[in-house]
Write a protein that holds these residues in place. Structure first.
Motif, PDB file in Angstrom:
ATOM      1  N   VAL A 103       0.826  -1.217   0.000  1.00 18.76           N
ATOM      2  CA  VAL A 103       0.000   0.000   0.000  1.00 18.76           C
ATOM      3  C   VAL A 103       0.862   1.271   0.000  1.00 18.76           C
ATOM      4  O   VAL A 103       0.483   2.286  -0.582  1.00 18.76           O
ATOM      5  N   CYS A 104       2.041   1.195   0.613  1.00 18.12           N
ATOM      6  CA  CYS A 104       2.920   2.381   0.663  1.00 18.12           C
ATOM      7  C   CYS A 104       3.294   2.845  -0.747  1.00 18.12           C
ATOM      8  O   CYS A 104       3.516   4.036  -0.981  1.00 18.12           O
ATOM      9  N   GLY A 105       3.366   1.915  -1.705  1.00 16.48           N
ATOM     10  CA  GLY A 105       3.713   2.264  -3.083  1.00 16.48           C
ATOM     11  C   GLY A 105       2.690   3.182  -3.730  1.00 16.48           C
ATOM     12  O   GLY A 105       2.999   3.893  -4.690  1.00 16.48           O
ATOM     13  N   LEU A 106       1.458   3.197  -3.208  1.00 14.43           N
ATOM     14  CA  LEU A 106       0.424   4.063  -3.783  1.00 14.43           C
ATOM     15  C   LEU A 106       0.807   5.535  -3.614  1.00 14.43           C
ATOM     16  O   LEU A 106       0.550   6.358  -4.491  1.00 14.43           O
ATOM     17  N   THR A 107       1.419   5.863  -2.501  1.00 13.35           N
ATOM     18  CA  THR A 107       1.867   7.233  -2.256  1.00 13.35           C
ATOM     19  C   THR A 107       3.200   7.491  -2.939  1.00 13.35           C
ATOM     20  O   THR A 107       3.385   8.490  -3.644  1.00 13.35           O
ATOM     21  N   ARG A 108       4.121   6.566  -2.746  1.00 21.43           N
ATOM     22  CA  ARG A 108       5.487   6.747  -3.251  1.00 21.43           C
ATOM     23  C   ARG A 108       5.514   6.827  -4.777  1.00 21.43           C
ATOM     24  O   ARG A 108       6.149   7.711  -5.351  1.00 21.43           O
ATOM     25  N   ASP A 109       4.823   5.932  -5.449  1.00 23.03           N
ATOM     26  CA  ASP A 109       4.933   5.826  -6.907  1.00 23.03           C
ATOM     27  C   ASP A 109       3.775   6.443  -7.673  1.00 23.03           C
ATOM     28  O   ASP A 109       3.893   6.708  -8.869  1.00 23.03           O
ATOM     29  N   TYR A 110       2.630   6.656  -7.019  1.00 20.91           N
ATOM     30  CA  TYR A 110       1.445   7.126  -7.759  1.00 20.91           C
ATOM     31  C   TYR A 110       0.848   8.404  -7.165  1.00 20.91           C
ATOM     32  O   TYR A 110      -0.203   8.861  -7.612  1.00 20.91           O
ATOM     33  N   ASP A 111       1.521   8.975  -6.169  1.00 24.19           N
ATOM     34  CA  ASP A 111       1.085  10.255  -5.610  1.00 24.19           C
ATOM     35  C   ASP A 111      -0.360  10.207  -5.122  1.00 24.19           C
ATOM     36  O   ASP A 111      -1.105  11.188  -5.247  1.00 24.19           O
ATOM     37  N   LEU A 112      -0.760   9.075  -4.611  1.00 22.36           N
ATOM     38  CA  LEU A 112      -2.127   8.927  -4.116  1.00 22.36           C
ATOM     39  C   LEU A 112      -2.130   9.055  -2.590  1.00 22.36           C
ATOM     40  O   LEU A 112      -1.163   8.668  -1.921  1.00 22.36           O
ATOM     41  N   ILE A 113      -3.204   9.593  -2.067  1.00 20.21           N
ATOM     42  CA  ILE A 113      -3.358   9.691  -0.606  1.00 20.21           C
ATOM     43  C   ILE A 113      -4.288   8.568  -0.177  1.00 20.21           C
ATOM     44  O   ILE A 113      -5.342   8.369  -0.779  1.00 20.21           O
ATOM     45  N   PHE A 114      -3.879   7.809   0.838  1.00 19.58           N
ATOM     46  CA  PHE A 114      -4.793   6.766   1.308  1.00 19.58           C
ATOM     47  C   PHE A 114      -5.088   6.961   2.792  1.00 19.58           C
ATOM     48  O   PHE A 114      -4.264   7.441   3.566  1.00 19.58           O
TER      49      PHE A 114
ATOM     50  N   ARG B 142      -7.506  10.976 -11.539  1.00 16.72           N
ATOM     51  CA  ARG B 142      -8.128   9.775 -12.099  1.00 16.72           C
ATOM     52  C   ARG B 142      -7.085   8.830 -12.673  1.00 16.72           C
ATOM     53  O   ARG B 142      -7.148   7.619 -12.502  1.00 16.72           O
ATOM     54  N   LYS B 143      -6.095   9.411 -13.400  1.00 16.55           N
ATOM     55  CA  LYS B 143      -5.075   8.560 -14.035  1.00 16.55           C
ATOM     56  C   LYS B 143      -4.262   7.828 -12.964  1.00 16.55           C
ATOM     57  O   LYS B 143      -4.031   6.627 -13.049  1.00 16.55           O
ATOM     58  N   ASN B 144      -3.822   8.579 -11.941  1.00 15.16           N
ATOM     59  CA  ASN B 144      -3.036   7.942 -10.892  1.00 15.16           C
ATOM     60  C   ASN B 144      -3.858   6.895 -10.142  1.00 15.16           C
ATOM     61  O   ASN B 144      -3.341   5.860  -9.727  1.00 15.16           O
ATOM     62  N   PHE B 145      -5.133   7.190  -9.969  1.00 18.06           N
ATOM     63  CA  PHE B 145      -6.025   6.239  -9.302  1.00 18.06           C
ATOM     64  C   PHE B 145      -6.063   4.930 -10.098  1.00 18.06           C
ATOM     65  O   PHE B 145      -5.886   3.837  -9.552  1.00 18.06           O
ATOM     66  N   ARG B 146      -6.267   5.067 -11.408  1.00 20.70           N
ATOM     67  CA  ARG B 146      -6.344   3.875 -12.266  1.00 20.70           C
ATOM     68  C   ARG B 146      -5.015   3.117 -12.241  1.00 20.70           C
ATOM     69  O   ARG B 146      -4.985   1.899 -12.103  1.00 20.70           O
ATOM     70  N   ASP B 147      -3.910   3.869 -12.368  1.00 17.90           N
ATOM     71  CA  ASP B 147      -2.587   3.222 -12.361  1.00 17.90           C
ATOM     72  C   ASP B 147      -2.319   2.556 -11.012  1.00 17.90           C
ATOM     73  O   ASP B 147      -1.727   1.469 -10.950  1.00 17.90           O
ATOM     74  N   GLY B 148      -2.741   3.211  -9.942  1.00 17.25           N
ATOM     75  CA  GLY B 148      -2.539   2.650  -8.603  1.00 17.25           C
ATOM     76  C   GLY B 148      -3.316   1.351  -8.422  1.00 17.25           C
ATOM     77  O   GLY B 148      -2.811   0.393  -7.834  1.00 17.25           O
ATOM     78  N   VAL B 149      -4.544   1.311  -8.937  1.00 19.92           N
ATOM     79  CA  VAL B 149      -5.343   0.084  -8.841  1.00 19.92           C
ATOM     80  C   VAL B 149      -4.672  -1.031  -9.646  1.00 19.92           C
ATOM     81  O   VAL B 149      -4.576  -2.183  -9.188  1.00 19.92           O
TER      82      VAL B 149
ATOM     83  N   TYR C 289      -1.519  -1.289 -10.242  1.00 24.72           N
ATOM     84  CA  TYR C 289      -0.333  -1.662  -9.452  1.00 24.72           C
ATOM     85  C   TYR C 289      -0.721  -2.680  -8.369  1.00 24.72           C
ATOM     86  O   TYR C 289      -0.049  -3.702  -8.181  1.00 24.72           O
ATOM     87  N   LEU C 290      -1.820  -2.399  -7.664  1.00 22.33           N
ATOM     88  CA  LEU C 290      -2.261  -3.329  -6.617  1.00 22.33           C
ATOM     89  C   LEU C 290      -2.577  -4.697  -7.209  1.00 22.33           C
ATOM     90  O   LEU C 290      -2.161  -5.733  -6.687  1.00 22.33           O
TER      91      LEU C 290
END
Ligand code: SF4
Ligand code: SF4
Length: 142
Positions: A20-31, A54-61, A63-64
């Protein structure tokens, strides 16, 4: 900004990895983790709110998912059909978060939805099928 509440299911092979940490580190997402549970068979369930473009959200999903995480829109919830519930207590033995608990001395089974991680373990455990999954939306990511 785009924001959604998701249910993440981690297989036991990856449950200890800091994915989950990669969502912030690599996709600039806040969780914001709303609930996290390790189930008896060692899989993990996490409910989190994820915010970003939206793009980062999609890329983050994606990634997961590439790490074996099952991602589901949290627009699903568990409700109890109180007309069916017999207060037998079977569900309290499987509920990992304490959302279902016996209230003493009345011996009534109470359901605190705020504690529910939507792990769904109570659904097959309930003899009269009083615990129901209610989809609020049909949007699924996996
Ligand atoms: S889905 Fe059922 S077993 Fe799982 S946390 Fe919610 S009430 Fe408990
Ligand atoms: S297992 Fe079903 S019937 Fe029994 S207390 Fe839980 S919700 Fe009620």
């Amino acid at each position: 900004m785009y924001s959604k509440i998701l249910i993440l299911r981690f297989p036991k092979t990856v449950v200890r990895n800091p994915i989950v940490c990669g969502l912030t580190r690599d996709y600039d997402l806040i969780f914001n983790i709303l609930n996290a549970t390790v189930l008896p068979r060692k899989e993990g369930v996490m409910v989190l709110e994820l915010t970003g473009t939206r793009k980062n959200f999609r890329d983050g999903v994606n990634y997961l998912k590439s790490h074996g995480v099952h991602v589901q829109n949290a627009a699903r919830e568990i409700k109890r059909n109180n007309r069916k519930c017999t207060d037998c207590g079977a569900c309290t033995a499987v509920c990992p978060t304490g959302a279902l608990a016996v209230q003493r001395p009345e011996m009534k089974v109470v359901f605190d939805q705020k504690k529910c991680s939507v792990c769904e373990l109570c659904v097959p455990a309930c003899p009269p099928r009083a615990m129901e999954i209610r989809p609020m939306s049909q949007t699924f990511f996996a």
